[in-house]
Design a protein around this motif. Structure first.
Motif, mmCIF file in Angstrom:
data_model
loop_
_atom_site.group_PDB
_atom_site.id
_atom_site.type_symbol
_atom_site.label_atom_id
_atom_site.label_comp_id
_atom_site.label_asym_id
_atom_site.label_seq_id
_atom_site.Cartn_x
_atom_site.Cartn_y
_atom_site.Cartn_z
ATOM 1 N N TRP A 45 0.832 -1.206 0.000
ATOM 2 C CA TRP A 45 0.000 0.000 0.000
ATOM 3 C C TRP A 45 0.864 1.251 0.000
ATOM 4 C CZ3 TRP A 45 -3.416 -2.381 4.307
ATOM 5 C CH2 TRP A 45 -4.363 -3.205 3.742
ATOM 6 N N GLY A 46 1.938 1.249 0.765
ATOM 7 C CA GLY A 46 2.835 2.398 0.780
ATOM 8 C C GLY A 46 3.423 2.658 -0.590
ATOM 9 N N ASN A 47 3.836 1.618 -1.272
ATOM 10 C CA ASN A 47 4.387 1.749 -2.625
ATOM 11 C C ASN A 47 3.324 2.279 -3.584
ATOM 12 O OD1 ASN A 47 6.230 1.539 -4.722
ATOM 13 N ND2 ASN A 47 5.688 -0.586 -5.144
ATOM 14 N N HIS A 48 2.106 1.790 -3.468
ATOM 15 C CA HIS A 48 1.013 2.242 -4.332
ATOM 16 C C HIS A 48 0.729 3.731 -4.116
ATOM 17 C CE1 HIS A 48 -2.734 2.334 -6.531
ATOM 18 N NE2 HIS A 48 -3.327 2.828 -5.448
ATOM 19 N N ILE A 49 0.635 4.129 -2.866
ATOM 20 C CA ILE A 49 0.359 5.539 -2.554
ATOM 21 C C ILE A 49 1.493 6.420 -3.065
ATOM 22 C CG2 ILE A 49 0.142 7.183 -0.647
ATOM 23 C CD1 ILE A 49 -1.379 4.925 0.854
ATOM 24 N N TRP A 50 2.729 6.007 -2.841
ATOM 25 C CA TRP A 50 3.890 6.788 -3.268
ATOM 26 C C TRP A 50 3.917 6.954 -4.785
ATOM 27 C CZ3 TRP A 50 8.635 5.315 -5.754
ATOM 28 C CH2 TRP A 50 9.591 6.308 -5.740
ATOM 29 N N ARG A 51 3.644 5.860 -5.526
ATOM 30 C CA ARG A 51 3.650 5.934 -6.994
ATOM 31 C C ARG A 51 2.500 6.787 -7.525
ATOM 32 N NH1 ARG A 51 5.532 0.527 -10.019
ATOM 33 N NH2 ARG A 51 7.563 0.340 -9.025
ATOM 34 N N SER A 52 1.321 6.645 -6.930
ATOM 35 C CA SER A 52 0.181 7.420 -7.435
ATOM 36 C C SER A 52 0.380 8.917 -7.175
ATOM 37 C CB SER A 52 -1.124 6.926 -6.810
ATOM 38 O OG SER A 52 -1.123 7.134 -5.424
ATOM 39 N N ARG A 53 0.948 9.284 -6.045
ATOM 40 C CA ARG A 53 1.219 10.700 -5.783
ATOM 41 C C ARG A 53 2.294 11.228 -6.722
ATOM 42 N NH1 ARG A 53 1.047 11.557 0.764
ATOM 43 N NH2 ARG A 53 -1.153 11.065 0.982
ATOM 44 N N ARG A 54 3.304 10.396 -7.007
ATOM 45 C CA ARG A 54 4.369 10.813 -7.920
ATOM 46 C C ARG A 54 3.819 11.037 -9.326
ATOM 47 N NH1 ARG A 54 9.530 7.055 -8.550
ATOM 48 N NH2 ARG A 54 8.985 6.808 -10.709
ATOM 49 N N LYS A 55 2.933 10.146 -9.771
ATOM 50 C CA LYS A 55 2.319 10.317 -11.097
ATOM 51 C C LYS A 55 1.454 11.571 -11.137
ATOM 52 C CE LYS A 55 2.098 5.517 -12.607
ATOM 53 N NZ LYS A 55 1.204 4.389 -12.922
ATOM 54 N N ARG A 56 0.720 11.830 -10.063
ATOM 55 C CA ARG A 56 -0.138 13.011 -10.004
ATOM 56 C C ARG A 56 0.708 14.284 -10.043
ATOM 57 N NH1 ARG A 56 -3.093 12.783 -4.933
ATOM 58 N NH2 ARG A 56 -3.629 10.722 -5.694
ATOM 59 N N ARG A 57 1.812 14.311 -9.311
ATOM 60 C CA ARG A 57 2.694 15.472 -9.324
ATOM 61 C C ARG A 57 3.308 15.687 -10.709
ATOM 62 N NH1 ARG A 57 6.382 13.914 -5.194
ATOM 63 N NH2 ARG A 57 4.880 13.415 -3.619
ATOM 64 N N ALA A 58 3.720 14.585 -11.355
ATOM 65 C CA ALA A 58 4.299 14.693 -12.695
ATOM 66 C C ALA A 58 3.270 15.218 -13.695
ATOM 67 C CB ALA A 58 4.842 13.343 -13.140
ATOM 68 N N ALA A 59 2.030 14.793 -13.555
ATOM 69 C CA ALA A 59 0.979 15.263 -14.453
ATOM 70 C C ALA A 59 0.686 16.743 -14.234
ATOM 71 C CB ALA A 59 -0.281 14.437 -14.266
ATOM 72 N N LEU A 60 0.743 17.205 -13.017
ATOM 73 C CA LEU A 60 0.466 18.621 -12.726
ATOM 74 C C LEU A 60 1.594 19.521 -13.252
ATOM 75 C CD1 LEU A 60 -0.980 18.470 -9.110
ATOM 76 C CD2 LEU A 60 -2.203 18.989 -11.220
ATOM 77 N N THR A 61 2.844 19.070 -13.133
ATOM 78 C CA THR A 61 3.960 19.898 -13.625
ATOM 79 C C THR A 61 4.089 19.848 -15.126
ATOM 80 O OG1 THR A 61 5.513 18.079 -13.257
ATOM 81 C CG2 THR A 61 5.249 19.660 -11.461
ATOM 82 N N ALA A 62 3.652 18.771 -15.763
ATOM 83 C CA ALA A 62 3.769 18.657 -17.209
ATOM 84 C C ALA A 62 2.659 19.452 -17.929
ATOM 85 C CB ALA A 62 3.700 17.197 -17.635
ATOM 86 N N ASP A 63 1.517 19.622 -17.288
ATOM 87 C CA ASP A 63 0.385 20.317 -17.895
ATOM 88 C C ASP A 63 0.005 21.515 -17.027
ATOM 89 O OD1 ASP A 63 -1.718 20.915 -19.547
ATOM 90 O OD2 ASP A 63 -3.084 19.459 -18.604
ATOM 91 N N PRO A 64 0.634 22.690 -17.276
ATOM 92 C CA PRO A 64 0.370 23.848 -16.427
ATOM 93 C C PRO A 64 -0.977 24.524 -16.720
ATOM 94 C CG PRO A 64 2.000 24.410 -18.086
ATOM 95 C CD PRO A 64 1.686 22.948 -18.245
ATOM 96 N N ALA A 65 -1.807 23.978 -17.544
ATOM 97 C CA ALA A 65 -3.098 24.587 -17.886
ATOM 98 C C ALA A 65 -3.980 24.478 -16.708
ATOM 99 C CB ALA A 65 -3.721 23.864 -19.058
#
Length: 65
Positions: A45-65
């Motif tokens: 679960w810790g790995n899942h939470i860490w990966r999903s937050r990392r993907k969400r952060r990457a998506a927010l920085t890649a799409d500044p709209a």
């Protein structure tokens, strides 16, 4: 548990008794398996939470709209 004592040819019953067995001690193997399973799930679960937050952060920085 019911125990019946019979003759070798099963023709006569010599004695019959009922015994109650209670176990109040945890099996050490059961405790080890339970703790291992809980550790595995916590890491999973810790790995899942860490990966999903990392993907969400990457998506927010890649799409500044």
């Amino acid at each position: 548990m019911q125990v019946t004592l019979t003759t070798a040819d099963d023709q006569f019953t010599i004695a019959t008794t009922t015994m109650t067995v209670r176990s109040t001690v945890f099996s050490s193997i059961g405790v080890v398996l339970t703790v291992g399973a809980l550790l595995f799930l916590a890491i999973w679960w810790g790995n899942h939470i860490w990966r999903s937050r990392r993907k969400r952060r990457a998506a927010l920085t890649a799409d500044p709209a």
